[in-house]
Write an enzyme that holds these catalytic residues in place. Sequence first.
Site, mmCIF file in Angstrom:
data_model
loop_
_atom_site.group_PDB
_atom_site.id
_atom_site.type_symbol
_atom_site.label_atom_id
_atom_site.label_comp_id
_atom_site.label_asym_id
_atom_site.label_seq_id
_atom_site.Cartn_x
_atom_site.Cartn_y
_atom_site.Cartn_z
ATOM 1 N N LYS A 16 6.697 0.019 48.655
ATOM 2 C CA LYS A 16 5.346 -0.411 48.278
ATOM 3 C C LYS A 16 4.271 0.490 48.871
ATOM 4 O O LYS A 16 3.335 0.878 48.185
ATOM 5 C CB LYS A 16 5.062 -1.852 48.752
ATOM 6 C CG LYS A 16 5.930 -2.913 48.127
ATOM 7 C CD LYS A 16 5.490 -4.306 48.562
ATOM 8 C CE LYS A 16 5.589 -4.536 50.068
ATOM 9 N NZ LYS A 16 6.952 -4.622 50.588
ATOM 10 N N ARG A 91 1.244 -13.090 50.824
ATOM 11 C CA ARG A 91 2.670 -13.253 51.065
ATOM 12 C C ARG A 91 3.071 -14.715 51.174
ATOM 13 O O ARG A 91 4.255 -15.007 51.323
ATOM 14 C CB ARG A 91 3.021 -12.598 52.403
ATOM 15 C CG ARG A 91 3.511 -11.171 52.313
ATOM 16 C CD ARG A 91 3.598 -10.643 53.737
ATOM 17 N NE ARG A 91 4.694 -9.770 53.928
ATOM 18 C CZ ARG A 91 4.580 -8.446 54.109
ATOM 19 N NH1 ARG A 91 3.400 -7.867 54.093
ATOM 20 N NH2 ARG A 91 5.632 -7.717 54.311
ATOM 21 N N ARG A 130 14.720 4.810 57.597
ATOM 22 C CA ARG A 130 13.366 4.940 58.152
ATOM 23 C C ARG A 130 13.362 4.668 59.660
ATOM 24 O O ARG A 130 12.615 5.286 60.407
ATOM 25 C CB ARG A 130 12.415 3.963 57.438
ATOM 26 C CG ARG A 130 10.973 4.111 57.896
ATOM 27 C CD ARG A 130 10.022 3.285 57.066
ATOM 28 N NE ARG A 130 10.073 1.881 57.421
ATOM 29 C CZ ARG A 130 9.410 0.918 56.778
ATOM 30 N NH1 ARG A 130 8.683 1.223 55.713
ATOM 31 N NH2 ARG A 130 9.488 -0.331 57.179
ATOM 32 N N ARG A 136 10.088 2.705 63.714
ATOM 33 C CA ARG A 136 9.208 1.528 63.668
ATOM 34 C C ARG A 136 9.878 0.382 64.409
ATOM 35 O O ARG A 136 11.075 0.134 64.210
ATOM 36 C CB ARG A 136 8.951 1.160 62.200
ATOM 37 C CG ARG A 136 7.485 0.943 61.901
ATOM 38 C CD ARG A 136 7.251 0.704 60.440
ATOM 39 N NE ARG A 136 7.437 -0.697 60.085
ATOM 40 C CZ ARG A 136 7.071 -1.213 58.924
ATOM 41 N NH1 ARG A 136 6.510 -0.452 58.019
ATOM 42 N NH2 ARG A 136 7.274 -2.479 58.666
ATOM 43 N N ARG A 147 13.538 -9.906 57.975
ATOM 44 C CA ARG A 147 12.382 -9.675 57.087
ATOM 45 C C ARG A 147 12.753 -9.931 55.626
ATOM 46 O O ARG A 147 11.943 -10.435 54.851
ATOM 47 C CB ARG A 147 11.835 -8.251 57.280
ATOM 48 C CG ARG A 147 10.940 -8.178 58.534
ATOM 49 C CD ARG A 147 10.825 -6.769 59.103
ATOM 50 N NE ARG A 147 10.314 -5.799 58.184
ATOM 51 C CZ ARG A 147 10.668 -4.501 58.189
ATOM 52 N NH1 ARG A 147 11.527 -4.047 59.058
ATOM 53 N NH2 ARG A 147 10.145 -3.671 57.325
HETATM 54 P P1 ADP Z 1 7.314 -4.484 55.061
HETATM 55 O O1 ADP Z 1 6.954 -3.900 53.724
HETATM 56 O O2 ADP Z 1 8.475 -3.798 55.686
HETATM 57 O O3 ADP Z 1 7.398 -5.973 55.041
HETATM 58 P P2 ADP Z 1 4.601 -4.405 56.117
HETATM 59 O O4 ADP Z 1 4.017 -3.192 56.718
HETATM 60 O O5 ADP Z 1 4.085 -4.851 54.798
HETATM 61 O O6 ADP Z 1 6.167 -4.128 56.081
HETATM 62 O O7 ADP Z 1 4.480 -5.642 57.134
HETATM 63 C C1 ADP Z 1 4.943 -5.534 58.459
HETATM 64 C C2 ADP Z 1 4.748 -6.859 59.189
HETATM 65 O O8 ADP Z 1 3.340 -7.169 59.275
HETATM 66 C C3 ADP Z 1 5.374 -8.093 58.547
HETATM 67 O O9 ADP Z 1 6.744 -8.220 58.844
HETATM 68 C C4 ADP Z 1 4.520 -9.211 59.182
HETATM 69 O O10 ADP Z 1 4.877 -9.458 60.513
HETATM 70 C C5 ADP Z 1 3.127 -8.589 59.188
HETATM 71 N N1 ADP Z 1 2.397 -8.882 57.926
HETATM 72 C C6 ADP Z 1 1.996 -7.969 57.007
HETATM 73 N N2 ADP Z 1 1.354 -8.566 55.985
HETATM 74 C C7 ADP Z 1 1.344 -9.889 56.245
HETATM 75 C C8 ADP Z 1 0.857 -11.034 55.555
HETATM 76 N N3 ADP Z 1 0.220 -10.935 54.378
HETATM 77 N N4 ADP Z 1 1.020 -12.250 56.142
HETATM 78 C C9 ADP Z 1 1.632 -12.380 57.322
HETATM 79 N N5 ADP Z 1 2.147 -11.344 58.022
HETATM 80 C C10 ADP Z 1 2.013 -10.111 57.493
#
Ligand code: ADP
Length: 194
Positions: A16, A91, A130, A136, A147
């Site tokens: 994404k 989300r 990654r 990360r 996740r």
């Molecule tokens: P990925 O695509 O691997 O899930 P992101 O960078 O989108 O990674 O998100 C990393 C982390 O940031 C999530 O696992 C969560 O802890 C937090 N996070 C990101 N967006 C949200 C959201 N909309 N609501 C709650 N937590 C979020």
Amino acid sequence: MSVYRLLIIGPPGAGKGTQAALLAKRLGVPAISTGDIFRENIREKTELGVQVKAIVDSGSYVPDELTNKIVADRLAWHDALGGFLLDGYPRTPEQVVELDRILAASGHQLDVVVLLEADTDAVVARLLKRAQEQGRSDDTEEIIRHRQDVYAAQTEPLIKTYDERKLVVRVDGIGTVDEVFARITAVLGLAAVA
Ligand code: ADP
């Protein structure tokens, strides 16, 4: 189809972030990633960063109240008034309600939801790669699996919500970055070149 207000949704590891950056550039709107906002705050050790570090490291979701506020603030910036591409938000059902509220307040609505599809084995393999490359802190195998589970339980149901609004376009996320981007531009009716 005019597309200015978009979401990109899909399981962790579907690509994404990469596609969001390309698509936002192509459309001339900012890509807004809640994950990036959280990671930046963690890096800078801001009050927010300190508050969310343990949650993000564990692969669980940051509470809606906090996340919603961050997005509402970010969408009020001048650069997002004409459009935006949200990556990683909403989300949860509560976040959908909040985004609807924010948009309705300025008389807008979503134009499209790009669903980037990839099966679990493929995304886990990508994230493990990654992990080696970028280190990360939420890319260990156990947290990657967590996740995926959190996504399936909390975020996948949102696809139905947006499907009912006829907003979802589905794109196969398996392939090279260029191949996937070409699929996205094709399905949105955009010329493939920037
Ligand atoms: P990925 O695509 O691997 O899930 P992101 O960078 O989108 O990674 O998100 C990393 C982390 O940031 C999530 O696992 C969560 O802890 C937090 N996070 C990101 N967006 C949200 C959201 N909309 N609501 C709650 N937590 C979020």
